[in-house]
Design a protein around this motif. Structure first.
Motif, PDB file in Angstrom:
ATOM      1  N   PRO A 129       0.810  -1.221   0.000  1.00  0.00           N
ATOM      2  CA  PRO A 129       0.000   0.000   0.000  1.00  0.00           C
ATOM      3  C   PRO A 129       0.846   1.275   0.000  1.00  0.00           C
ATOM      4  CG  PRO A 129      -0.939  -1.598   1.514  1.00  0.00           C
ATOM      5  CD  PRO A 129       0.366  -2.170   1.043  1.00  0.00           C
ATOM      6  N   LEU A 130       2.008   1.234   0.666  1.00  0.00           N
ATOM      7  CA  LEU A 130       2.891   2.396   0.663  1.00  0.00           C
ATOM      8  C   LEU A 130       3.362   2.704  -0.755  1.00  0.00           C
ATOM      9  CD1 LEU A 130       4.602   4.572   2.045  1.00  0.00           C
ATOM     10  CD2 LEU A 130       6.364   2.819   2.443  1.00  0.00           C
ATOM     11  N   MET A 131       3.664   1.664  -1.526  1.00  0.00           N
ATOM     12  CA  MET A 131       4.089   1.861  -2.911  1.00  0.00           C
ATOM     13  C   MET A 131       2.942   2.423  -3.742  1.00  0.00           C
ATOM     14  SD  MET A 131       7.242   1.067  -2.985  1.00  0.00           S
ATOM     15  CE  MET A 131       7.310   1.706  -1.312  1.00  0.00           C
ATOM     16  N   GLY A 132       1.717   2.008  -3.426  1.00  0.00           N
ATOM     17  CA  GLY A 132       0.556   2.578  -4.098  1.00  0.00           C
ATOM     18  C   GLY A 132       0.434   4.061  -3.822  1.00  0.00           C
ATOM     19  N   GLY A 133       0.739   4.459  -2.574  1.00  0.00           N
ATOM     20  CA  GLY A 133       0.711   5.881  -2.219  1.00  0.00           C
ATOM     21  C   GLY A 133       1.778   6.664  -2.969  1.00  0.00           C
ATOM     22  N   ILE A 134       2.961   6.063  -3.131  1.00  0.00           N
ATOM     23  CA  ILE A 134       4.033   6.725  -3.877  1.00  0.00           C
ATOM     24  C   ILE A 134       3.646   6.872  -5.346  1.00  0.00           C
ATOM     25  CG2 ILE A 134       6.401   6.430  -4.720  1.00  0.00           C
ATOM     26  CD1 ILE A 134       7.112   5.238  -2.015  1.00  0.00           C
ATOM     27  N   GLY A 135       3.021   5.836  -5.897  1.00  0.00           N
ATOM     28  CA  GLY A 135       2.548   5.928  -7.277  1.00  0.00           C
ATOM     29  C   GLY A 135       1.500   7.019  -7.445  1.00  0.00           C
ATOM     30  N   ALA A 136       0.607   7.130  -6.472  1.00  0.00           N
ATOM     31  CA  ALA A 136      -0.421   8.173  -6.526  1.00  0.00           C
ATOM     32  C   ALA A 136       0.200   9.563  -6.411  1.00  0.00           C
ATOM     33  CB  ALA A 136      -1.435   7.953  -5.396  1.00  0.00           C
ATOM     34  N   LEU A 137       1.235   9.699  -5.559  1.00  0.00           N
ATOM     35  CA  LEU A 137       1.941  10.974  -5.434  1.00  0.00           C
ATOM     36  C   LEU A 137       2.602  11.354  -6.754  1.00  0.00           C
ATOM     37  CD1 LEU A 137       3.134  13.330  -3.774  1.00  0.00           C
ATOM     38  CD2 LEU A 137       5.016  11.790  -3.126  1.00  0.00           C
ATOM     39  N   TYR A 138       3.226  10.383  -7.396  1.00  0.00           N
ATOM     40  CA  TYR A 138       3.864  10.626  -8.694  1.00  0.00           C
ATOM     41  C   TYR A 138       2.839  11.131  -9.710  1.00  0.00           C
ATOM     42  CZ  TYR A 138       6.140   9.567 -13.161  1.00  0.00           C
ATOM     43  OH  TYR A 138       6.645   9.646 -14.438  1.00  0.00           O
ATOM     44  N   LEU A 139       1.679  10.485  -9.757  1.00  0.00           N
ATOM     45  CA  LEU A 139       0.636  10.914 -10.690  1.00  0.00           C
ATOM     46  C   LEU A 139       0.101  12.298 -10.336  1.00  0.00           C
ATOM     47  CD1 LEU A 139      -1.611   7.795 -11.446  1.00  0.00           C
ATOM     48  CD2 LEU A 139      -0.025   8.961 -12.977  1.00  0.00           C
ATOM     49  N   ALA A 140      -0.085  12.559  -9.048  1.00  0.00           N
ATOM     50  CA  ALA A 140      -0.634  13.862  -8.620  1.00  0.00           C
ATOM     51  C   ALA A 140       0.302  15.001  -9.004  1.00  0.00           C
ATOM     52  CB  ALA A 140      -0.872  13.844  -7.112  1.00  0.00           C
TER      53      ALA A 140
END
Length: 314
Positions: A129-140
């Protein structure tokens, strides 16, 4: 299709599928190799050179994270090309991009970027889930860039450079390594150096047409970008030098100091190329096509790897 007078006619070469693949900019995916960089410096932290069975899990996680970033970055490239297609038609080479030339339609691009962004987030979240958050940050961050921040001087280069740092930090966290503060500093400085080199080349090569090609270039006087480029080069070299000395997991005998001349050569060579090369607007091509640059990178990786493995076996 692009109307006459609005841009170049679609190229007859290749199908829509091939044009879509080109729009994903697969040659840019080389940036995602950065997720593997912390692995090299994580000897005896995430893996042991004396026990090769320790390689499997971290490499699988890194590979999945690399695939995730490939999907996420491809969706970002499509979004940028959608936003920039009118300006790209005024650029001598970018006007041949699939969206600017009309080879890929808007609806297809929107559908593809949606699928890619969803898949990238799903893969990173599956890892952790932490990696999912990093991916979402990258997209944002990239969404903010595409929707207007790319027109804000200095902020635009900071946002682009942040993508390099995010990849590197993700590569450390996904294998359970706490990133060294020097990792942030060195990667950030090197990323700024590359991005500012691209900006410098764009200003140098665009001449009087900067406003038509990329509006923010009007806010970047060549002398100003040159100063920032020199500052970032010096910062990258100093921070890497300190990293080889201060990082806790590197050899205590300071053998990593041997790699500093290789890094210095790479930085200076890139600086030379952005001042002289016609491909300087495309750093990935600039580096890949320059044999001295490629040799310096390969020798640096090999030297660092040998030093770290020997220290790990000691």
């Amino acid at each position: 299709m692009v109307k006459p007078g609005k841009g170049p006619s679609p190229s007859p070469a290749g199908s829509t599928a091939l044009a879509l693949i080109r729009a994903l900019r697969p040659r840019q995916w080389i940036k995602n190799v950065l997720v593997f960089l912390p692995f090299l410096f994580a000897v005896d932290l995430a893996w042991s050179p004396g026990d090769l069975t320790t390689l499997r899990e971290p490499l699988v996680r890194l590979l999945l994270m690399g695939v995730s970033f490939c999907a996420l970055s491809a969706s970002v490239y499509l979004l940028n090309d959608l936003q920039d297609r009118e300006a790209d038609r005024n650029h001598p080479s970018k006007r041949f991009r699939p969206l600017a030339s009309g080879q890929v339609g808007t609806s297809l691009a929107v559908g593809a970027l949606t699928v890619l962004a969803t898949a990238g987030l799903a893969i990173s979240t599956f890892i952790d889930p932490l990696m999912g958050g990093i991916g979402a940050l990258y997209l944002a961050l990239n969404l903010g860039y595409s929707l207007g921040l790319k027109r804000v001087v200095i902020v635009d280069v900071l946002l682009v450079a942040s993508g390099y740092v995010i990849r590197t930090v993700a590569g450390a966290l996904v294998i359970g390594v706490v990133p060294s503060p020097w990792l942030y500093t060195t990667t950030g400085a090197a990323a700024l150096f590359i991005v500012l080199g691209k900006r410098f080349a764009e200003v140098r090569l665009a001449a009087d047409s900067t406003g038509n090609q990329r509006p923010v270039l009007l806010q970047y006087p060549a002398a100003f970008v040159g100063q920032l480029l020199n500052i970032s080069a010096a910062t990258a070299l100093v921070s890497y030098s300190l990293y080889t000395i201060e990082a806790a997991n590197l050899p205590a005998n300071n053998a990593m100091l041997l790699t500093i001349p290789l890094v210095a050569f790479g930085l200076f060579r890139f600086l030379y190329l952005v001042h002289t090369n016609a491909d300087a607007e495309y750093p990935e091509l600039l580096i890949a096509r320059d044999l001295p640059m490629v040799i310096s990178i390969v020798v640096w990786l090999a030297t660092a790897g040998i030093i770290l493995v020997i220290d790990g076996l000691a």
